[in-house]
Design an enzyme around this catalytic site. Structure first.
Site, mmCIF file in Angstrom:
data_model
loop_
_atom_site.group_PDB
_atom_site.id
_atom_site.type_symbol
_atom_site.label_atom_id
_atom_site.label_comp_id
_atom_site.label_asym_id
_atom_site.label_seq_id
_atom_site.Cartn_x
_atom_site.Cartn_y
_atom_site.Cartn_z
ATOM 1 N N GLU A 207 0.888 -1.181 0.000
ATOM 2 C CA GLU A 207 0.000 0.000 0.000
ATOM 3 C C GLU A 207 0.914 1.216 0.000
ATOM 4 O O GLU A 207 1.449 1.590 1.050
ATOM 5 C CB GLU A 207 -0.891 -0.021 1.255
ATOM 6 C CG GLU A 207 -1.884 -1.169 1.286
ATOM 7 C CD GLU A 207 -3.079 -0.943 0.370
ATOM 8 O OE1 GLU A 207 -3.337 0.216 -0.010
ATOM 9 O OE2 GLU A 207 -3.751 -1.933 0.020
ATOM 10 N N CYS A 241 -2.303 9.597 2.761
ATOM 11 C CA CYS A 241 -1.843 9.011 1.489
ATOM 12 C C CYS A 241 -2.800 9.307 0.350
ATOM 13 O O CYS A 241 -2.387 9.414 -0.798
ATOM 14 C CB CYS A 241 -1.660 7.508 1.646
ATOM 15 S SG CYS A 241 -3.136 6.670 2.214
HETATM 16 P P1 NAD Z 1 8.036 4.849 4.967
HETATM 17 O O1 NAD Z 1 8.129 4.042 3.727
HETATM 18 O O2 NAD Z 1 9.162 5.756 5.295
HETATM 19 O O3 NAD Z 1 7.870 3.908 6.245
HETATM 20 C C1 NAD Z 1 6.930 2.849 6.284
HETATM 21 C C2 NAD Z 1 7.478 1.738 7.136
HETATM 22 O O4 NAD Z 1 8.688 1.283 6.564
HETATM 23 C C3 NAD Z 1 7.782 2.138 8.578
HETATM 24 O O5 NAD Z 1 7.294 1.130 9.444
HETATM 25 C C4 NAD Z 1 9.295 2.250 8.599
HETATM 26 O O6 NAD Z 1 9.833 1.856 9.847
HETATM 27 C C5 NAD Z 1 9.718 1.274 7.527
HETATM 28 N N1 NAD Z 1 10.989 1.642 6.891
HETATM 29 C C6 NAD Z 1 11.495 2.882 6.708
HETATM 30 N N2 NAD Z 1 12.680 2.825 6.053
HETATM 31 C C7 NAD Z 1 12.932 1.515 5.824
HETATM 32 C C8 NAD Z 1 14.006 0.790 5.197
HETATM 33 N N3 NAD Z 1 15.068 1.410 4.676
HETATM 34 N N4 NAD Z 1 13.915 -0.541 5.129
HETATM 35 C C9 NAD Z 1 12.854 -1.191 5.631
HETATM 36 N N5 NAD Z 1 11.814 -0.565 6.247
HETATM 37 C C10 NAD Z 1 11.847 0.753 6.356
HETATM 38 O O7 NAD Z 1 6.650 5.611 4.873
HETATM 39 P P2 NAD Z 1 6.018 6.607 5.909
HETATM 40 O O8 NAD Z 1 6.842 7.846 5.947
HETATM 41 O O9 NAD Z 1 5.732 5.899 7.182
HETATM 42 O O10 NAD Z 1 4.618 6.921 5.220
HETATM 43 C C11 NAD Z 1 4.509 7.830 4.192
HETATM 44 C C12 NAD Z 1 4.313 7.132 2.858
HETATM 45 O O11 NAD Z 1 3.399 6.076 2.993
HETATM 46 C C13 NAD Z 1 3.700 8.067 1.821
HETATM 47 O O12 NAD Z 1 4.289 7.815 0.576
HETATM 48 C C14 NAD Z 1 2.243 7.669 1.809
HETATM 49 O O13 NAD Z 1 1.560 7.964 0.623
HETATM 50 C C15 NAD Z 1 2.342 6.210 2.038
HETATM 51 N N6 NAD Z 1 1.113 5.705 2.624
HETATM 52 C C16 NAD Z 1 0.339 4.873 1.898
HETATM 53 C C17 NAD Z 1 -0.857 4.420 2.426
HETATM 54 C C18 NAD Z 1 -1.755 3.499 1.672
HETATM 55 O O14 NAD Z 1 -2.699 2.993 2.282
HETATM 56 N N7 NAD Z 1 -1.535 3.261 0.399
HETATM 57 C C19 NAD Z 1 -1.233 4.817 3.710
HETATM 58 C C20 NAD Z 1 -0.407 5.661 4.411
HETATM 59 C C21 NAD Z 1 0.783 6.089 3.877
#
Ligand code: NAD
Length: 453
Positions: A207, A241
């Site tokens: 997602e 998002c």
């Molecule tokens: P992110 O990708 O930075 O983090 C998401 C998760 O990934 C967190 O639990 C984090 O700990 C982990 N993570 C971060 N860096 C990592 C790495 N290098 N390796 C492995 N895991 C890692 O995203 P965010 O900042 O938490 O959220 C924002 C993004 O999420 C935006 O792009 C938003 O559009 C998207 N989003 C999508 C939905 C959806 O339902 N489609 C919902 C909410 C947010």
């Protein structure tokens, strides 16, 4: 990590989770635990980024209660073995599809709706009969700790547990073998998760995010359209998002649109002094967002305050596709307004970017509606509305292309955590020799006839 996964695998192998009454009971336990701890959950999220009790209830907890209720009521229907028809060639067999749980699942949550984005996939996983390891986002540390506490107090870790931590912990988790990984977050990290999952051929739901457009035509109901658009954009301080990322407005109504949008921001009281408006989640995001602000393009807003991580709801005008604000998902309270003269031009602009998670159209024209729905590919969206499609669990929620793989909510969530096992079941009292060797011209003739059906 290995120990937790082994314990969960052992528990899954007892087949206890395959019992539908067991699953319903676990969902009930989760519901009661959330209800009992509402004030803890409210306090934690307020401390993390000043999210009010109203927003926490309406955009997080109430959705979870609804998901639990829906899963508990439909579980017998969703988990039913479904008979399917057979061809005459297989007479007298029967065929059916058995929904079976995948096993040990990893759910990785994003920070922006920390409870909803962590527990909603967990509810789907539990309903489908899996065990779950939840890794909530570490950015809102108080909400992550609150979730870990609640889960620890109410569930056996061999069934459902929370692993707290950041990138290091996730990387360790991703080295392990899971039966399903459900990830919510950025496209960039989605790719890391997808690569790690490929090592074990683990199925994934991703997602992700993207730049979700809102197209406003000259013949829309401007008052209601702008009201809904402004609400969807500045809810959660734009950290949603499916928030409209940018607006494409018909050139002829640009000025009226800008004036109304400004009035709406003021009348909906998106101000830091009250609890209608949130902080930016952390300093990195605050810095990232403030770099997008170009003073000469600010129509309204633009004030920032580093210490409180406050960014005023901001409208930018005369924006082009070359501006920094159009180069990445904004994920904050900045609304760039671009204009178009023909609907083809608007469609071309949207289609020049990766397929978005959402798309919004504000119009009274049914021909434009038809054209947009046909010519723009997007995960999900709404006509004359923003964001609210997420609240209809009959609509599978997910992205397409760069904005995600797979979907969930309602039965789609159950399906995301289920394998559909196909079975042909044949008695032995009839065994026509037609398909067996040696083949003869006569058998081929018969076969040609049978295979028509
Ligand atoms: P992110 O990708 O930075 O983090 C998401 C998760 O990934 C967190 O639990 C984090 O700990 C982990 N993570 C971060 N860096 C990592 C790495 N290098 N390796 C492995 N895991 C890692 O995203 P965010 O900042 O938490 O959220 C924002 C993004 O999420 C935006 O792009 C938003 O559009 C998207 N989003 C999508 C939905 C959806 O339902 N489609 C919902 C909410 C947010």
């Amino acid at each position: 990590m290995k120990e937790i996964i082994t314990a969960q695998r052992n528990f899954f192998n007892t087949h206890a989770t395959k019992n539908l009454h067991f699953r319903r009971k676990q969902l009930k336990i989760l519901q009661q635990a959330l209800e009992k701890n509402e004030s803890l959950l409210h306090e934690a999220i307020y401390r993390d980024f000043k999210k009010s009790e109203f927003d926490n209830y309406t955009t997080e907890l109430s959705l979870l209660y609804k998901d639990i209720k829906e899963a508990r009521s439909n579980i017998f229907k969703w988990a039913r073995t479904k008979p399917v028809s057979i061809s005459i060639l297989n007479f007298p067999a029967s065929s059916y599809i058995i929904p079976e749980p995948l096993g040990v699942c990893l759910v990785i949550g994003a920070w922006n709706y920390p409870y909803q984005l962590s527990f909603a996939p967990v509810i789907a996983a539990i309903a489908a009969g899996n065990t779950v390891i939840l890794k909530p986002s570490e950015l809102p540390s108080n909400t992550a700790a609150a979730m870990a506490k609640i889960v620890k107090e109410n569930f056996d870790p061999a069934y459902f547990t929370v692993v707290e931590g950041g990138v290091e912990e996730i990387q360790e988790l991703l080295k392990q073998k899971f039966d399903k990984i459900f990830f919510t977050g950025s496209t960039k990290v989605g790719k890391i998760v997808y690569k790690a999952a490929a090592e074990n051929l683990t199925p994934v739901t991703l997602e992700l995010g993207g730049k979700s457009p809102a197209i406003v035509t000259e013949n829309c109901n401007l008052k209601v359209s702008v009201r809904r658009l402004v609400w969807g954009k500045f809810l959660n301080a734009g950290q949603t998002c499916i928030a409209p990322d940018y607006v494409l407005v018909h050139k002829s109504i640009e000025q009226k649109f800008l004036e109304r949008a400004k009035e709406e921001i003021i009348s909906q009281h998106f101000a830091f002094e009250n609890d209608n408006y949130l902080q930016i989640i952390n300093d990195d995001n605050f810095e990232r967002l403030t770099k997008m602000l170009v003073p000469e393009k600010i129509y309204y807003g633009g004030q920032t305050h580093k210490e409180t991580r406050y960014i005023q709801p901001t409208i930018m005008q005369n924006v082009t596709m070359d501006d920094a604000v159009m180069k990445e998902e904004i994920f904050g309270p900045i609304l760039p307004v671009l204009t178009y003269e023909t609907i083809e031009e608007a469609i071309a602009k949207v289609n020049s970017l990766p397929k978005p998670l959402s798309c919004y159209l504000f119009t009274k024209s049914s021909s434009i509606k038809k054209k947009i729905l046909k010519e723009i590919s997007f995960g999900g969206g709404a006509i004359n509305e923003t964001v609210m499609h997420i609240s209809n669990s009959n609509l599978p929620f997910g992205g397409v292309g760069q904005s995600g793989i797979g979907n969930y909510h309602g039965e789609a969530g159950f399906k995301a955590f289920t394998h559909y096992k196909s079975v042909m079941d044949k008695p032995t009292w009839l065994d026509p020799s037609i398909r067996y060797y040696p083949h003869t011209p006569f058998r081929l003739k018969l076969m040609r006839w049978f295979l028509k059906f």
